[in-house]
Scaffold this motif. Structure first.
Motif, PDB file in Angstrom:
ATOM      1  N   ASN A 284      44.248  44.875  29.181  1.00 45.14           N
ATOM      2  CA  ASN A 284      44.067  44.470  30.570  1.00 45.14           C
ATOM      3  C   ASN A 284      44.716  43.103  30.783  1.00 45.14           C
ATOM      4  N   LEU A 285      46.036  43.063  30.936  1.00 47.46           N
ATOM      5  CA  LEU A 285      46.731  41.799  31.157  1.00 47.46           C
ATOM      6  C   LEU A 285      46.371  41.227  32.519  1.00 47.46           C
ATOM      7  N   ARG A 286      46.173  39.921  32.550  1.00 48.07           N
ATOM      8  CA  ARG A 286      45.899  39.163  33.778  1.00 48.07           C
ATOM      9  C   ARG A 286      44.602  39.564  34.460  1.00 48.07           C
TER      10      ARG A 286
ATOM     11  N   GLY B 203      43.187  44.953  35.616  1.00 52.63           N
ATOM     12  CA  GLY B 203      42.748  46.300  35.304  1.00 52.63           C
ATOM     13  C   GLY B 203      43.634  46.956  34.273  1.00 52.63           C
ATOM     14  N   GLN B 204      43.018  47.775  33.426  1.00 51.49           N
ATOM     15  CA  GLN B 204      43.785  48.464  32.395  1.00 51.49           C
ATOM     16  C   GLN B 204      44.794  49.428  33.004  1.00 51.49           C
ATOM     17  N   ARG B 205      44.548  49.893  34.217  1.00 51.89           N
ATOM     18  CA  ARG B 205      45.491  50.795  34.876  1.00 51.89           C
ATOM     19  C   ARG B 205      46.771  50.068  35.267  1.00 51.89           C
ATOM     20  N   ALA B 206      46.704  48.747  35.402  1.00 51.09           N
ATOM     21  CA  ALA B 206      47.851  47.970  35.866  1.00 51.09           C
ATOM     22  C   ALA B 206      48.646  47.362  34.722  1.00 51.09           C
ATOM     23  N   THR B 207      48.318  47.713  33.478  1.00 53.22           N
ATOM     24  CA  THR B 207      49.090  47.282  32.311  1.00 53.22           C
ATOM     25  C   THR B 207      49.751  48.498  31.692  1.00 53.22           C
TER      26      THR B 207
ATOM     27  N   THR C 232      40.148  59.465  31.791  1.00 50.66           N
ATOM     28  CA  THR C 232      40.584  59.921  33.105  1.00 50.66           C
ATOM     29  C   THR C 232      42.037  59.562  33.381  1.00 50.66           C
ATOM     30  N   GLY C 233      42.729  59.044  32.381  1.00 49.43           N
ATOM     31  CA  GLY C 233      44.129  58.643  32.538  1.00 49.43           C
ATOM     32  C   GLY C 233      44.299  57.188  32.874  1.00 49.43           C
ATOM     33  N   SER C 234      43.223  56.408  32.795  1.00 50.56           N
ATOM     34  CA  SER C 234      43.258  55.030  33.272  1.00 50.56           C
ATOM     35  C   SER C 234      43.671  54.023  32.208  1.00 50.56           C
ATOM     36  N   PHE C 235      43.830  54.437  30.942  1.00 49.94           N
ATOM     37  CA  PHE C 235      44.185  53.482  29.900  1.00 49.94           C
ATOM     38  C   PHE C 235      44.805  54.200  28.716  1.00 49.94           C
TER      39      PHE C 235
ATOM     40  N   SER D 212      63.422  32.177  35.675  1.00 55.27           N
ATOM     41  CA  SER D 212      62.626  32.557  36.831  1.00 55.27           C
ATOM     42  C   SER D 212      62.898  34.014  37.147  1.00 55.27           C
ATOM     43  N   SER D 213      61.910  34.687  37.712  1.00 54.83           N
ATOM     44  CA  SER D 213      62.089  36.088  38.099  1.00 54.83           C
ATOM     45  C   SER D 213      61.207  36.411  39.296  1.00 54.83           C
ATOM     46  N   TYR D 214      61.663  37.378  40.067  1.00 51.40           N
ATOM     47  CA  TYR D 214      60.889  37.887  41.207  1.00 51.40           C
ATOM     48  C   TYR D 214      61.112  39.392  41.281  1.00 51.40           C
ATOM     49  N   GLY D 215      60.050  40.130  41.537  1.00 49.00           N
ATOM     50  CA  GLY D 215      60.197  41.572  41.646  1.00 49.00           C
ATOM     51  C   GLY D 215      58.982  42.221  42.253  1.00 49.00           C
ATOM     52  N   THR D 216      59.120  43.481  42.569  1.00 44.25           N
ATOM     53  CA  THR D 216      58.006  44.280  43.070  1.00 44.25           C
ATOM     54  C   THR D 216      57.661  45.344  42.033  1.00 44.25           C
ATOM     55  N   SER D 217      56.418  45.768  42.044  1.00 41.81           N
ATOM     56  CA  SER D 217      55.950  46.807  41.126  1.00 41.81           C
ATOM     57  C   SER D 217      54.970  47.711  41.855  1.00 41.81           C
ATOM     58  N   PHE D 218      54.604  48.809  41.211  1.00 42.60           N
ATOM     59  CA  PHE D 218      53.643  49.713  41.824  1.00 42.60           C
ATOM     60  C   PHE D 218      52.865  50.445  40.738  1.00 42.60           C
ATOM     61  N   ARG D 219      51.724  51.000  41.157  1.00 36.94           N
ATOM     62  CA  ARG D 219      50.937  51.870  40.284  1.00 36.94           C
ATOM     63  C   ARG D 219      50.613  53.133  41.059  1.00 36.94           C
ATOM     64  N   ALA D 220      51.130  54.251  40.561  1.00 34.43           N
ATOM     65  CA  ALA D 220      50.833  55.523  41.211  1.00 34.43           C
ATOM     66  C   ALA D 220      49.377  55.898  40.979  1.00 34.43           C
TER      67      ALA D 220
END
Length: 861
Positions: A190-192, A195-199, A213-216, A539-547
């Motif tokens: 669980n980075l940051r 949630g484990q779903r977001a790592t 349930t597929g969450s980790f 430096s970096s900038y970006g967008t991400s998503f979690r289905a």
């Protein structure tokens, strides 16, 4: 390779800097005076790095147990390294300013070309070979793992300040605030704290099947003895890897190029009772002219720790399992074969089986529940690589991974069956990618990586209780993607000028399409700038998503019809007619989205060889999060919950809602009797289903330090890894007030760190670590209580034999490690409001394991 995951106090650091500031005496032409004795190659390479200030990357598998002769005279760093490697079969090359030790080149020109192309280093966070990412990457090396001597990946990752132990974990069973889902066994990352779903967790750069349930991804199934290193990208990376890489990416890289036979035995116990640990592993590897193969097996057994073994639990029955009993078998294998000049085939495979047992109690009579869980995972990959010439290389990869869990809970002396929950997750994937030089510019080559990927995901489950019959769920979906990445150097050592030692820009983008969910395009941009040698800014900038998880899209919802006035906080404001409350899952949930920014610096000052400093600022905005906005339905009139209220809904919308519901339950008549209401009677809707309503914002600072130096024959390494969080704010809906969750139970705290100092002299080495978690407040009741800080110390000592002497003692390592040296109890946390029982501490920010002593014996045959 990379940063060590440890640290120490700034005052100690300052004193060490003063001691060694004059230790390196470089001559005017970059030649250094060497006077090294015959010693292990690993020590000699460290001496070289300390003396010259040169970054030397030497994989542990290559240099372990190798010896080198004495070195005396004045040499450049490259000349000295070449002499140290004489007769070892190893060579080196320069890569991004570092000297990289690798196996010697093949015998023919064609073989040498293929070897150079195929073995180019790919770092987590980029698809471009031999390119440093512009995002921060932490590395836990094999050496770091050996120093910490954990018995599992879960235990190792708990030591990482950037990882929050919320979610599925050994200690979180039955702790409602710890964030675990219905899955009660295993362990995720669980980075940051997002949630484990977001790592995103990768193994050898590939997606594997999640658990429960597929969450980790259950990292506790991965054999710790088979790991070469772990690379951790602490930045959003959906432009590179797709869904789930919101908080970052953890890439667990297993051993491959291993030769010989190595056995490991480790036994440990908790001095407070329970928790006996035993680990046994065997790794065998061989190599031939154009290939190699390796096979590794590991067995792990961990005993139960009961509430009666710990004095800090609160009113828990003595046989309640704080830690379960677990047994695990793991097998991992890999093979590499050159099929023809420039054509290679790499194959990997793994299988793991773990059984978990524990006891707990449910409400009512104190009759224990016996919980048994089984986890089985298997999978493999096959990669065909082709050298296309002109520095281009293409790869085609196919992989399949499956994870099955079966969990049953019974009351043998009570009601019998409590529940059964079985799940199956699988991922089948094919990918084709290529990368190489696009054009030549004065600063070198502009590099490009392109690829396409198709993945088939499947999830099924079966849930049953004593009163509910078996309820199966099942679903699959196809995911396709196209991606590209550009690495453009403007200034390098080829065309450097004052203030522009290095300047590199990167751009990446990924288009990903999910069946029934639509498409997402995520870009990422980065910059790496070095004004002077040894100092870098990135430096970096970006967008991400979690289905959404497949399990989140398969559930049903029900429609409850009431008099509209029942849903209003002020019934007098309600219109005449019917109100509809929607409860349950939402088939229309969409992907969660995020934006992330990072800016940092790395400094390796030339006057102080061996010192590396780093600092990284990060900010993440995580929106459209899938959450339950409220557990109430009487909400109309509350401004914070206005986004889930629909006044005067369109009739077609109501018809669609009724048609998609599992049941429509009519309580709109007098005394909550059926009132014969239909879609046309609905005047207001309260949508209390899970939905894309929540938002989280967080920002903070990562600090790192690594300082290797020598005082005569004594070698030291001082290191620091700390995470300072500035904000961690949640919002349940776009209109609800901000919830400041930082420094509250079961959530991130504003400062965590791990510091350490290691020493070695000849065959003897020792290490001490300090782990710190700051104090915070328990705000769950009207009276806020202070939860004290938690500081523990770990220590270890090891003896490593040389490659000479009696055969039984050659290449032997004996080590003793103590975690929580002073047996500190976790800070007290009272039970949840309304309850009189609890584990007595916050398992997200502390551990109740207590002092653990382990002895390890490793032998390379």
């Amino acid at each position: 390779m990379g940063q060590h995951q440890s640290g120490a106090a700034i005052a100690i650091c300052a004193s060490l800097l003063l001691v060694s500031a004059t230790s390196a005496k470089a001559e005017s032409q970059g030649r250094y005076a060497f006077d090294l004795p015959a010693e292990d190659l690993s020590h000699a390479i460290r001496d070289l790095a300390v003396l010259t200030g040169q970054n030397v990357i030497a994989p542990d598998d290559l240099i372990r147990s190798r010896a080198t002769g004495p070195l005396s005279g004045k040499f450049t760093a490259e000349q000295a390294l070449a002499k140290l490697l004489e007769g070892t079969g190893l060579t080196y090359r320069r890569l991004n300013g570092a000297l990289v030790v690798e196996r010697g080149p093949a015998t023919s020109v064609a073989e040498k070309s293929a070897d150079s192309a195929g073995d180019a280093i790919v770092v987590t966070g980029t698809h471009v070979r031999s390119a440093a990412p512009t995002s921060p990457v932490l590395t836990i090396t094999r050496h770091d793992i050996d120093l910490a001597q954990p018995s599992s990946v879960e235990e190792l990752m708990r030591q990482l300040p950037q990882n929050l132990s919320a979610g599925v974990a050994q200690e979180n069973f039955g702790v409602s605030g710890a964030g675990a889902d219905i899955t009660d066994h295993g362990a995720g990352i669980n980075l940051r704290g997002l949630g484990q779903r977001a790592t995103l967790v990768l193994v050898d750069g590939r997606r594997v099947a999640p658990s429960g349930t597929g969450s980790f991804v259950d990292v506790s199934l991965i054999p710790i003895s088979a790991i070469d290193r772990i690379e951790i990208l602490t930045d959003g990376a959906s432009a590179i890897y797709g869904s789930d890489a919101v908080a970052g990416v953890v890439n667990i890289i297993l051993k491959k190029d291993f030769q010989g036979l190595e056995s490991v035995l480790q036994a440990g116990t908790s001095t407070d009772g329970g928790g006996n640990q035993f680990l046994a592993g065997l790794t065998a590897g061989t190599a031939w002219h154009n290939g190699n193969a390796m096979l590794s097996y590991e067995f792990r057994d961990e005993g139960e720790i009961k509430a009666g073994d710990r004095p800090f639990t609160i009113n828990l029955p003595s046989i309640w399992s704080l830690f379960p009993k677990e047994r695990r078998h793991s097998v991992y294998g890999s093979a590499h074969q050159e099929l023809a000049p420039g054509v290679t085939l790499d194959v990997t495979g793994n299988y793991s089986a773990r059984d978990t047992d524990r006891s707990y109690f449910v409400a009512g009579p104190l009759i224990p529940v016996s919980a048994h869980a089984e986890a089985r995972s298997l999978g493999g990959t096959a990669t065909l690589g082709l050298d296309l010439g002109a520095a281009w290389r293409a790869e085609a990869t196919g992989s399949y991974f499956r994870s099955r869990t079966e969990e049953s809970q019974f009351q043998p002396e009570g009601s019998g069956l409590v529940n059964i929950f079985n799940t199956l997750n699988s991922v089948a994937e094919i990918e084709v990618k290529a990368d190489g030089n696009l054009i030549e510019v004065p600063a070198g080559a502009v590099k490009l990586a392109i690829g396409a990927q198709a993945r088939r995901e499947h999830y099924s489950s079966l849930f049953q209780t004593a009163v509910n019959p078996p309820t199966p769920q099942s679903g699959s979906r196809t995911v396709t993607s196209l991606y590209g990445e550009l690495n453009a150097p403007l200034f390098t050592s080829l065309n450097r000028r004052p203030g522009l030692e290095q300047l590199v820009f990167t751009a990446a983008g990924r288009l990903e399409h999910y069946e029934n969910l639509g498409s997402s395009f995520d870009p990422k941009f980065g910059m790496l700038w070095s004004p002077i040698e040894g100092l870098k800014f990135r430096s970096s900038y970006g967008t991400s998503f979690r289905a959404p998880l497949l399990s989140e899209t398969l559930g049903l919802y029900n429609v409850y019809l009431f008099p509209a006035s029942l849903l209003y906080l002020d019934p007098a404001q309600a219109p005449a007619g019917v109100g509809a409350a929607l409860i349950g899952s939402n088939p229309n949930v969409r992907p969660e989205t995020s934006r992330s920014f990072s800016a940092g610096t790395e400094w390796a000052p030339k006057p102080i060889p061996g010192l590396n400093l780093s600092a990284t600022y990060y900010a993440i905005r995580f929106t459209n999060r899938i959450a339950l906005p409220t557990d109430q339905i009487v909400v109309v009139g509350d401004p914070a919950l206005e986004p889930i209220v629909n006044r005067n809904p369109d009739l077609s919308l109501v018809n669609d809602i009724f048609a998609g519901a599992g049941q429509v339950l009519d309580f709109s008549g007098p005394g909550f009797t059926p009132g014969g209401a239909g879609p046309g009677d609905v005047r207001v809707i309260v949508d209390a289903r899970v939905a894309n309503t929540a938002e989280t914002r967080t920002s903070g600072l990562d600090l790192g330090l690594d300082y290797a130096f020598a005082l005569g024959a004594d070698h030291f390494n001082f290191s620091l890894n700390a995470n300072k969080i500035f904000r961690f704010d949640d919002r349940l809906t776009s209109a609800s007030p901000v919830i400041h969750t930082l420094d509250t139970p079961y959530h991130p705290v504003d400062l965590r760190g791990r510091a350490g100092l290691s020493w070695s002299r000849g065959p003897i080495s020792a290490v001490v670590f300090a782990n710190y978690t700051t104090s915070y407040r328990d705000n769950r009741t009207a009276t806020s209580l202070k939860i004290g800080s938690f500081t523990t110390f770990d220590a270890g000592v090891a003896w490593t034999s040389s490659s000479a002497g009696p055969s039984i003692l050659r290449q032997l390592r004996l080590s003793l490690n103590v975690e929580n040296l002073f047996d500190a109890d976790p800070p007290t946390l009272l039970p949840d409001p309304g309850s009189t029982v609890g584990v007595g501490y916050d398992p997200v920010n502390a551990t109740g394991r207590g002092r653990t002593i382990s002895l390890q014996l490793r032998k390379h045959w």
